[in-house]
Structure formats: structure tokens, C-alpha cells
Design a protein around this motif. Structure first.
Motif, mmCIF file in Angstrom:
data_model
loop_
_atom_site.group_PDB
_atom_site.id
_atom_site.type_symbol
_atom_site.label_atom_id
_atom_site.label_comp_id
_atom_site.label_asym_id
_atom_site.label_seq_id
_atom_site.Cartn_x
_atom_site.Cartn_y
_atom_site.Cartn_z
ATOM 1 N N HIS A 80 0.722 -1.318 -0.015
ATOM 2 C CA HIS A 80 0.176 -0.096 0.013
ATOM 3 C C HIS A 80 0.793 1.181 0.052
ATOM 4 O O HIS A 80 0.693 2.043 0.854
ATOM 5 C CB HIS A 80 -0.973 -0.020 1.225
ATOM 6 N N HIS A 81 1.739 1.213 -0.780
ATOM 7 C CA HIS A 81 3.082 2.422 -1.020
ATOM 8 C C HIS A 81 2.055 3.960 -1.046
ATOM 9 O O HIS A 81 2.682 4.686 -0.204
ATOM 10 C CB HIS A 81 3.976 2.254 -1.960
ATOM 11 N N ASN A 82 1.259 4.073 -1.713
ATOM 12 C CA ASN A 82 0.801 5.242 -1.734
ATOM 13 C C ASN A 82 -0.426 5.855 -0.960
ATOM 14 O O ASN A 82 -0.751 6.756 -1.025
ATOM 15 C CB ASN A 82 0.465 5.977 -3.503
ATOM 16 N N GLU A 83 -1.032 4.819 -0.377
ATOM 17 C CA GLU A 83 -1.955 4.953 0.642
ATOM 18 C C GLU A 83 -1.477 5.413 2.133
ATOM 19 O O GLU A 83 -0.369 5.241 2.478
ATOM 20 C CB GLU A 83 -3.030 3.873 0.871
ATOM 21 N N TYR A 84 -2.490 6.237 2.842
ATOM 22 C CA TYR A 84 -2.070 6.486 4.147
ATOM 23 C C TYR A 84 -1.935 5.391 4.984
ATOM 24 O O TYR A 84 -2.884 4.734 5.147
ATOM 25 C CB TYR A 84 -2.921 7.493 4.812
ATOM 26 N N ALA A 85 -0.743 5.563 5.703
ATOM 27 C CA ALA A 85 -0.766 4.342 6.853
ATOM 28 C C ALA A 85 -1.793 4.282 7.863
ATOM 29 O O ALA A 85 -1.986 3.346 8.470
ATOM 30 C CB ALA A 85 0.963 4.379 7.402
#
Length: 177
Positions: free
Chosen positions: A84-89
Motif C-alpha cells: 500500500h505504498h501510496n495510501e495513508y498508513a
């Protein structure tokens, strides 16, 4: 986020000096604690992309930029932030929880992942240690079991079907005579 300061006046009769009691933060908390090394705990803000959070954690841990890391929670659930690189953690890491840093090694020939703790597992609570150890063992066994079980199972299935067909042909030929 809004902050509000609460003040009160001291009860001193001659001087009235305002005292600041406590700053109250109004809004959602997005901080998490990740544990690495010799029980070193770092407080980070999870309101960032998974890529930035992992890059920051790599620099704190001392990993190389090309190495992969991931996090595991107290329940032994792998968070798989690399997917999920570009999603918010913050979507995957609930605030105010502890997470444990893991190094991810990928076998170049089979593509299997192997997870190793980048923290001293002996220095954490015994109950959590048991949960994390069992989870790590099952994760690492599942990747090796899949590799081992696919080869022999296919061979046994084809070998069994060819032997069954030869036996059934011999039974048919004997019954026709």
C-alpha cells in the motif's frame, strides 16, 4: 487540530498569577509506537503515506534503502505496508498501538518471503513474545510449505492416476477373457 489552553488564577491573595494547567489537544491522534533493536521504542505519526513511513523507519532502524521492512501488531498480524505504498498508513495502523519491526527477505528464485524480527524478542512481554513467535513461525513455514508441497503433490497425483488407469485396464482385460 485545535488546541485549547486552560488557565486558572492562583488563590494567593496578594498576587494573582495565571497558572497554565494542561494543553488539551482536540482531534484524532495518529501516533503509533514501533519497537526495534534492543527494545528501542520510537513514536511516529502514521498520518503519512506507507512509503514515507517505511522509509523513515528504515533510517531509524539503520536498514539499507533497498531492504524491505514491515510491521506486526500485538496480535501477530502482519500489516503488509509494502503493498500500500501510496495510501495513508493511518488506514492500516490504528493509533496508540505498538508495532514491531520486521525485516523482509525475498528469495530471488522462488519469490518466497521470510520474516525476521529486527528487535530483541527476548526483551518483550512473555505473552506477546509467544504470540509473535508463533505468528513468525507460521508465516515462515507457510512460505516454505507451499514451495515443498506443490512439487511432490503434482508428481504423486500424476503417478497415482497413471497407475490407476493401468490397473483398471488389466482388470477389464481379465474380466473379458
Amino acid at each position: 487540530m485545535e488546541t485549547a489552553k486552560r488557565t486558572s488564577l492562583s488563590s494567593n491573595a496578594t498576587l494573582k498569577v495565571p497558572e497554565i494547567k494542561k494543553t488539551v489537544v482536540i482531534g484524532n491522534c495518529t501516533f503509533i509506537r514501533f519497537i526495534h533493536g534492543e527494545n528501542q521504542q520510537v513514536l511516529v505519526n502514521s498520518y503519512a503515506s506507507c512509503r514515507r513511513l517505511l522509509d523513515h523507519m528504515k533510517s531509524v532502524i539503520g536498514s539499507q534503502p533497498d531492504e524491505m521492512i514491515d510491521l506486526m501488531d500485538n496480535d501477530g498480524k502482519l500489516k503488509e505496508l509494502n503493498a500500500h505504498h501510496n495510501e495513508y498508513a493511518v488506514q492500516y495502523l490504528p493509533a496508540r498501538n505498538n508495532y514491531y519491526a520486521l525485516k523482509v527477505e525475498i528469495d530471488s528464485t522462488t519469490g518466497d518471503k521470510r520474516y525476521t524480527p529486527s528487535f530483541n524478542i527476548d526483551q518483550i512481554d512473555q505473552k506477546i513474545c509467544t504470540i509473535l513467535t508463533n505468528s513468525l513461525n507460521s508465516l515462515n513455514k507457510s512460505s516454505t510449505k507451499i514451495k515443498r508441497s506443490t512439487g511432490p503433490t503434482k508428481q504423486n497425483a500424476t503417478g497415482a492416476s497413471s497407475s490407476n488407469t493401468s490397473q483398471s485396464k488389466s482388470k477389464r482385460s481379465t474380466s473379458r477373457k
